[in-house]
Design a protein around this motif. Structure first.
Motif, PDB file in Angstrom:
ATOM      1  N   LEU A 263      -3.000 -18.133  14.949  1.00  0.00           N
ATOM      2  CA  LEU A 263      -1.985 -18.491  15.940  1.00  0.00           C
ATOM      3  C   LEU A 263      -0.721 -17.644  15.820  1.00  0.00           C
ATOM      4  CD1 LEU A 263      -2.244 -22.402  16.014  1.00  0.00           C
ATOM      5  CD2 LEU A 263      -3.363 -20.707  17.471  1.00  0.00           C
ATOM      6  N   ARG A 264      -0.430 -17.141  14.635  1.00  0.00           N
ATOM      7  CA  ARG A 264       0.746 -16.279  14.451  1.00  0.00           C
ATOM      8  C   ARG A 264       0.373 -14.835  14.082  1.00  0.00           C
ATOM      9  NH1 ARG A 264       5.069 -20.238  11.231  1.00  0.00           N
ATOM     10  NH2 ARG A 264       5.585 -21.539  13.061  1.00  0.00           N
ATOM     11  N   GLY A 265      -0.875 -14.578  13.881  1.00  0.00           N
ATOM     12  CA  GLY A 265      -1.288 -13.220  13.532  1.00  0.00           C
ATOM     13  C   GLY A 265      -0.830 -12.779  12.163  1.00  0.00           C
ATOM     14  N   VAL A 266      -0.625 -13.726  11.260  1.00  0.00           N
ATOM     15  CA  VAL A 266      -0.206 -13.407   9.892  1.00  0.00           C
ATOM     16  C   VAL A 266      -1.347 -12.688   9.164  1.00  0.00           C
ATOM     17  CG1 VAL A 266       0.360 -14.444   7.650  1.00  0.00           C
ATOM     18  CG2 VAL A 266       1.475 -15.266   9.743  1.00  0.00           C
ATOM     19  N   SER A 267      -1.011 -11.701   8.363  1.00  0.00           N
ATOM     20  CA  SER A 267      -2.004 -10.969   7.569  1.00  0.00           C
ATOM     21  C   SER A 267      -1.759 -11.199   6.090  1.00  0.00           C
ATOM     22  CB  SER A 267      -1.932  -9.467   7.861  1.00  0.00           C
ATOM     23  OG  SER A 267      -2.279  -9.190   9.205  1.00  0.00           O
ATOM     24  N   LEU A 268      -2.819 -11.538   5.373  1.00  0.00           N
ATOM     25  CA  LEU A 268      -2.762 -11.684   3.915  1.00  0.00           C
ATOM     26  C   LEU A 268      -3.423 -10.454   3.306  1.00  0.00           C
ATOM     27  CD1 LEU A 268      -2.091 -13.421   1.433  1.00  0.00           C
ATOM     28  CD2 LEU A 268      -4.323 -14.531   1.708  1.00  0.00           C
ATOM     29  N   LEU A 269      -2.630  -9.643   2.611  1.00  0.00           N
ATOM     30  CA  LEU A 269      -3.084  -8.352   2.100  1.00  0.00           C
ATOM     31  C   LEU A 269      -3.201  -8.406   0.577  1.00  0.00           C
ATOM     32  CD1 LEU A 269      -0.639  -6.135   4.216  1.00  0.00           C
ATOM     33  CD2 LEU A 269      -2.960  -6.851   4.826  1.00  0.00           C
ATOM     34  N   GLY A 270      -4.395  -8.272   0.075  1.00  0.00           N
ATOM     35  CA  GLY A 270      -4.588  -8.248  -1.367  1.00  0.00           C
ATOM     36  C   GLY A 270      -4.243  -6.884  -1.936  1.00  0.00           C
ATOM     37  N   CYS A 271      -3.620  -6.879  -3.102  1.00  0.00           N
ATOM     38  CA  CYS A 271      -3.184  -5.628  -3.734  1.00  0.00           C
ATOM     39  C   CYS A 271      -3.820  -5.495  -5.113  1.00  0.00           C
ATOM     40  CB  CYS A 271      -1.659  -5.578  -3.850  1.00  0.00           C
ATOM     41  SG  CYS A 271      -0.820  -5.545  -2.245  1.00  0.00           S
ATOM     42  N   ASN A 272      -4.772  -4.573  -5.239  1.00  0.00           N
ATOM     43  CA  ASN A 272      -5.422  -4.285  -6.509  1.00  0.00           C
ATOM     44  C   ASN A 272      -4.938  -2.919  -6.983  1.00  0.00           C
ATOM     45  OD1 ASN A 272      -7.104  -3.724  -8.656  1.00  0.00           O
ATOM     46  ND2 ASN A 272      -8.932  -3.423  -7.398  1.00  0.00           N
ATOM     47  N   SER A 273      -4.061  -2.911  -7.968  1.00  0.00           N
ATOM     48  CA  SER A 273      -3.460  -1.653  -8.429  1.00  0.00           C
ATOM     49  C   SER A 273      -4.318  -0.920  -9.448  1.00  0.00           C
ATOM     50  CB  SER A 273      -2.082  -1.927  -9.045  1.00  0.00           C
ATOM     51  OG  SER A 273      -2.206  -2.738 -10.203  1.00  0.00           O
ATOM     52  N   VAL A 274      -5.474  -1.471  -9.806  1.00  0.00           N
ATOM     53  CA  VAL A 274      -6.306  -0.876 -10.855  1.00  0.00           C
ATOM     54  C   VAL A 274      -7.133   0.292 -10.339  1.00  0.00           C
ATOM     55  CG1 VAL A 274      -8.208  -1.303 -12.456  1.00  0.00           C
ATOM     56  CG2 VAL A 274      -6.404  -3.019 -12.181  1.00  0.00           C
ATOM     57  N   ASP A 275      -7.783   0.104  -9.179  1.00  0.00           N
ATOM     58  CA  ASP A 275      -8.766   1.077  -8.696  1.00  0.00           C
ATOM     59  C   ASP A 275      -8.297   1.838  -7.463  1.00  0.00           C
ATOM     60  OD1 ASP A 275     -10.633   0.141 -10.656  1.00  0.00           O
ATOM     61  OD2 ASP A 275     -11.043  -1.575  -9.376  1.00  0.00           O
ATOM     62  N   VAL A 276      -7.029   2.095  -7.355  1.00  0.00           N
ATOM     63  CA  VAL A 276      -6.485   2.804  -6.194  1.00  0.00           C
ATOM     64  C   VAL A 276      -7.006   4.248  -6.175  1.00  0.00           C
ATOM     65  CG1 VAL A 276      -4.369   3.591  -5.061  1.00  0.00           C
ATOM     66  CG2 VAL A 276      -4.433   1.362  -6.199  1.00  0.00           C
ATOM     67  N   PRO A 277      -7.526   4.719  -5.048  1.00  0.00           N
ATOM     68  CA  PRO A 277      -8.019   6.105  -4.975  1.00  0.00           C
ATOM     69  C   PRO A 277      -6.926   7.107  -5.322  1.00  0.00           C
ATOM     70  CG  PRO A 277      -8.723   4.848  -3.059  1.00  0.00           C
ATOM     71  CD  PRO A 277      -7.743   3.982  -3.797  1.00  0.00           C
ATOM     72  N   ALA A 278      -7.334   8.227  -5.893  1.00  0.00           N
ATOM     73  CA  ALA A 278      -6.377   9.222  -6.390  1.00  0.00           C
ATOM     74  C   ALA A 278      -5.391   9.705  -5.331  1.00  0.00           C
ATOM     75  CB  ALA A 278      -7.127  10.396  -7.015  1.00  0.00           C
ATOM     76  N   PRO A 279      -5.815   9.992  -4.086  1.00  0.00           N
ATOM     77  CA  PRO A 279      -4.832  10.465  -3.098  1.00  0.00           C
ATOM     78  C   PRO A 279      -3.729   9.451  -2.815  1.00  0.00           C
ATOM     79  CG  PRO A 279      -7.052  10.980  -2.364  1.00  0.00           C
ATOM     80  CD  PRO A 279      -7.187  10.069  -3.549  1.00  0.00           C
ATOM     81  N   VAL A 280      -4.094   8.166  -2.708  1.00  0.00           N
ATOM     82  CA  VAL A 280      -3.081   7.130  -2.479  1.00  0.00           C
ATOM     83  C   VAL A 280      -2.211   6.968  -3.713  1.00  0.00           C
ATOM     84  CG1 VAL A 280      -2.704   4.697  -1.926  1.00  0.00           C
ATOM     85  CG2 VAL A 280      -4.575   5.945  -0.829  1.00  0.00           C
ATOM     86  N   ARG A 281      -2.822   7.042  -4.881  1.00  0.00           N
ATOM     87  CA  ARG A 281      -2.075   6.910  -6.133  1.00  0.00           C
ATOM     88  C   ARG A 281      -1.000   8.001  -6.228  1.00  0.00           C
ATOM     89  NH1 ARG A 281      -3.386   4.084 -10.909  1.00  0.00           N
ATOM     90  NH2 ARG A 281      -5.346   3.417  -9.946  1.00  0.00           N
ATOM     91  N   ARG A 282      -1.382   9.236  -5.909  1.00  0.00           N
ATOM     92  CA  ARG A 282      -0.408  10.331  -5.945  1.00  0.00           C
ATOM     93  C   ARG A 282       0.690  10.132  -4.902  1.00  0.00           C
ATOM     94  NH1 ARG A 282      -5.226  13.453  -6.799  1.00  0.00           N
ATOM     95  NH2 ARG A 282      -5.367  13.886  -4.556  1.00  0.00           N
TER      96      ARG A 282
END
Length: 331
Positions: A263-282
């Motif tokens: 009804l409000r379009g709320v997004s729940l975004l999970g954040c896993n900082s362990v396995d972040v791909p190298a390009p995003v990590r950089r």
């Protein structure tokens, strides 16, 4: 440390139960694709405290060297991207999970786990940021990609006095957002204000929401607590706002309804900082070294310890008696 050995904070679980302390280990030689790093700085995270005390099921194998954050210089390399003398950062991946971690004078890891130190950071400042800063940056990144904008309303940061929470306060403030910090520690209100919080509310501010949808108060939120407090946030978020979920100190269950999401379009975004791909990590470390770097980074450093001081810090962190960032100076 001798020529062939080094000091490390090693964690055991055996017939004697859980125990940990400083030991001398043989100096490793990097295999194919690996890099040997001379570690100068690390940090203490909530996950480290759980692993070091045995109060959380963090380690997959025993014995293992603790510590999920490392910064230092390459001593030897069998990886094409790194050479002796390069300054590097290591966070996440298998550190202090199924691979020896960073509470040691040396760390031997796959080169793909490393990030070259970006211009604007050194080992000390990188570890004041550490996994806490990287996780906060990941939360910001996910929210921005999903359309978070200042005009949606203030960003609520739950667990604001912790490492990730305080970093999130500082980064969002740096980016021009109004930030509301949730903290039950009155003594830290001035500190949070100095980091960029425009308003500080107590935990009871999230306890009154009972209906599936309540008055929309927050444009977005970063939550490191989970449980009932996260459920309450879902009920009070503005239309099209985002919640970055980064922790579960208050519980792993989430009892809410689908109404905020449909009804409000709320997004729940999970954040896993362990396995972040190298390009995003950089990319994220690049932001932390420049446009997202907290202007009050030194103010976020509240303690400095060596390897011998780790057990005391672990206990105090789990008891809620620390705040901000704890830097580990290996030497």
């Amino acid at each position: 440390m001798s020529k062939n050995t080094y000091s490390a904070f090693r964690i055991h679980k055996d017939d004697q139960g859980h125990h940990a302390g400083i030991e001398q280990l043989p100096k490793p030689v990097p295999g194919d694709g690996e890099v040997l790093v001379r570690v100068t700085h690390s940090a203490v995270n909530y996950k480290d405290a759980l692993a070091g005390t045995g109060k959380g099921k963090i380690l997959r194998t025993f014995p293992l060297v603790g510590g999920i954050d490392a910064a230092g210089q390459v001593e030897a390399s069998s990886h094409p991207d790194y050479k002796a003398g390069d300054a590097v950062i290591a966070t996440g991946w298998g550190l202090s999970f199924d691979h020896d971690g960073a509470y040691a004078q040396y760390l031997c890891v796959p080169g793909d786990w490393l990030v070259a130190m970006p211009e604007g950071l050194d080992a000390r400042s990188a570890m004041i940021l550490g996994t806490a800063g990287f996780t906060a940056a990941l939360a910001v990144h996910r929210m921005l990609v999903n359309g978070q904008r200042p005009e949606l309303g203030p960003i609520l940061v739950n667990g604001a006095s912790g490492g990730v929470g305080s970093m999130a306060v500082a980064i969002f403030a740096r980016l021009g957002y109004e930030v509301v910090a949730v903290s039950g520690k009155a003594a830290l209100h001035d500190w949070l204000t100095a980091l960029g919080a425009t308003r500080i509310v107590g935990r009871d501010a999230l306890s009154e929401a009972k209906r599936p949808l309540e008055k929309a108060e927050w444009g977005g939120a970063v939550d490191s607590v989970g449980g009932e407090m996260l459920a309450q946030i879902t009920r009070t978020l503005a239309p099209n706002g985002n919640i970055a979920a980064i922790g579960l100190a208050g519980g792993h269950e989430l009892n809410t309804t689908v109404m905020p999401f449909i009804l409000r379009g709320v997004s729940l975004l999970g954040c896993n900082s362990v396995d972040v791909p190298a390009p995003v990590r950089r990319e994220l470390w690049g932001h932390l070294a420049s446009d997202w770097r907290p202007g009050q980074l030194e103010d976020m450093l509240t303690e400095r310890v060596d390897l011998a001081g780790l057990p005391d810090v672990f206990e105090r962190m789990l008891a809620g008696q620390t705040h901000g960032r704890v830097l580990v100076e290996i030497d």
